[in-house]
Design an enzyme around this catalytic site. Sequence first.
Site, PDB file in Angstrom:
ATOM      1  N   GLY A  67     -40.121 -17.521 -13.955  1.00  0.00           N
ATOM      2  CA  GLY A  67     -39.387 -18.680 -14.458  1.00  0.00           C
ATOM      3  C   GLY A  67     -39.293 -19.676 -13.312  1.00  0.00           C
ATOM      4  N   ALA A  80     -35.881 -19.653 -11.512  1.00  0.00           N
ATOM      5  CA  ALA A  80     -35.630 -18.432 -10.741  1.00  0.00           C
ATOM      6  C   ALA A  80     -36.555 -18.354  -9.528  1.00  0.00           C
ATOM      7  CB  ALA A  80     -35.826 -17.214 -11.641  1.00  0.00           C
ATOM      8  N   GLU A 123     -38.025 -27.006 -17.124  1.00  0.00           N
ATOM      9  CA  GLU A 123     -38.262 -25.889 -18.047  1.00  0.00           C
ATOM     10  C   GLU A 123     -36.992 -25.521 -18.815  1.00  0.00           C
ATOM     11  OE1 GLU A 123     -41.530 -22.439 -17.462  1.00  0.00           O
ATOM     12  OE2 GLU A 123     -39.695 -22.149 -16.320  1.00  0.00           O
ATOM     13  N   ASN A 131     -47.039 -31.751  -9.660  1.00  0.00           N
ATOM     14  CA  ASN A 131     -48.365 -31.303  -9.226  1.00  0.00           C
ATOM     15  C   ASN A 131     -49.421 -32.215  -9.864  1.00  0.00           C
ATOM     16  OD1 ASN A 131     -48.863 -30.400 -11.841  1.00  0.00           O
ATOM     17  ND2 ASN A 131     -48.531 -28.243 -11.364  1.00  0.00           N
ATOM     18  N   GLY A 185     -53.665 -29.894  -0.385  1.00  0.00           N
ATOM     19  CA  GLY A 185     -52.423 -30.176   0.353  1.00  0.00           C
ATOM     20  C   GLY A 185     -51.456 -31.000  -0.457  1.00  0.00           C
ATOM     21  N   GLY A 230     -46.150 -23.758  -6.671  1.00  0.00           N
ATOM     22  CA  GLY A 230     -45.490 -25.065  -6.768  1.00  0.00           C
ATOM     23  C   GLY A 230     -43.973 -24.936  -6.685  1.00  0.00           C
ATOM     24  N   ASP A 231     -43.433 -23.907  -7.335  1.00  0.00           N
ATOM     25  CA  ASP A 231     -41.974 -23.693  -7.322  1.00  0.00           C
ATOM     26  C   ASP A 231     -41.505 -23.426  -5.885  1.00  0.00           C
ATOM     27  OD1 ASP A 231     -42.446 -23.662 -10.060  1.00  0.00           O
ATOM     28  OD2 ASP A 231     -42.422 -21.482 -10.180  1.00  0.00           O
ATOM     29  N   GLY A 287     -48.374 -12.459  -8.645  1.00  0.00           N
ATOM     30  CA  GLY A 287     -47.033 -12.486  -9.252  1.00  0.00           C
ATOM     31  C   GLY A 287     -46.172 -13.617  -8.722  1.00  0.00           C
ATOM     32  N   SER A 298     -44.615 -12.733  -4.595  1.00  0.00           N
ATOM     33  CA  SER A 298     -45.481 -13.506  -3.687  1.00  0.00           C
ATOM     34  C   SER A 298     -44.694 -14.466  -2.786  1.00  0.00           C
ATOM     35  CB  SER A 298     -46.481 -14.318  -4.512  1.00  0.00           C
ATOM     36  OG  SER A 298     -45.803 -15.314  -5.251  1.00  0.00           O
TER      37      SER A 298
HETATM   38  O1  RIB Z   1     -44.321 -21.745 -12.135  1.00  0.00           O
HETATM   39  C1  RIB Z   1     -44.565 -20.421 -12.477  1.00  0.00           C
HETATM   40  C2  RIB Z   1     -43.652 -19.986 -13.568  1.00  0.00           C
HETATM   41  O2  RIB Z   1     -43.919 -20.750 -14.723  1.00  0.00           O
HETATM   42  C3  RIB Z   1     -43.809 -18.548 -14.010  1.00  0.00           C
HETATM   43  O3  RIB Z   1     -43.045 -17.655 -13.247  1.00  0.00           O
HETATM   44  C4  RIB Z   1     -43.465 -18.592 -15.474  1.00  0.00           C
HETATM   45  O4  RIB Z   1     -42.273 -17.953 -15.807  1.00  0.00           O
HETATM   46  C5  RIB Z   1     -43.432 -20.068 -15.855  1.00  0.00           C
HETATM   47  O5  RIB Z   1     -42.157 -20.493 -16.007  1.00  0.00           O
END
Ligand code: RIB
Length: 311
Positions: free
Chosen positions: A41, A44, A140, A185, A227, A254-255, A291, A295
């Site tokens: 997510g 998260a 999201e 992105n 980059g 990206g998160d 994952g 990761s």
């Molecule tokens: O950015 C990656 C995330 O996008 C995944 O973990 C998935 O849950 C989606 O929300």
Amino acid sequence: MKPRILVVGSSNIDFVCSMDRVPVQGETIISDKSYAFVPGGKGANTAVAATRLGGDVVFCTRVGDDSYGKQLSEKYRLEGIDTRFITMDKAARTGLAVIMVEETGHNRIAVYPGANMNLSAKDIEGAFTSYPDALVMQLEIDREAVIAAARLAKENGTKVFLDAGPATPDFPLEQLGQLEVLSPNETETKILTGITPNSSANCLRACIELMNRVPSKYIVLKLGDRGCYVYDGTHCHHLAPVDVGTPVDTTAAGDAFTAALAVRYMQNGGDILDACEFANAVGGYVVTKAGAFPSIPTLRELKEFLKKGEE
Ligand code: RIB
């Protein structure tokens, strides 16, 4: 100094399947590579990354009142995240993402949002009693929740970092007020502006377009293996990536990039280029592992990774 970071965003359980390539329409492919259920997510992943990289993190999210919801909340708690503002939704299930990862490390993601869409302005209001220095969000969750969080940040004098994933062309960026950093992105940039950021000129055009829609101190375009590109309304900089060879899995890169950027920026007195260098390194690390949560590096793991790269 540990900046207090409020992450308002999604929680999912990720169903991750690895395969040589993703199937085309109407095709069934057999892949005996691997599958796994892992925590993910965008919200998260951001909360975990910000914690592992030195932030004092408060996570405001909604999960279902089901076994995944309980497992995820417990995982966040064990990470050291403040979980007081996590709501268990009686009516909706925990979010689920189906992620297909190809041999190239690139992925396709489909999300069933479930409880994430019920995160409300009231839930978020409660979380602001933690007096955050910065608010980090993605898209999201329900858009009204994003707009409410941005409004509360303004009222509380909290800096806002917005990761634009997943973007939709009609998202009302105009309603967000002043952002500190907006970070889409390549795909999100194209969706929000219609411009593919595949050259310096196009990156600049896209940044100008975004700044016209939402006042932001900085726009940071995440360009994957190219980059990132930083624009402050006058000057632009292209920062090269960390060379990691062929990625294993780009999920959560990206998160983690945005989380790293926000933490470092809040620690270094707002030095955006230093924050982007750090975020590039974190993004580089994440794509070398499979994952989402598994990761994301701690500061020590990141240091070892960068040291190895120098050898
Ligand atoms: O950015 C990656 C995330 O996008 C995944 O973990 C998935 O849950 C989606 O929300």
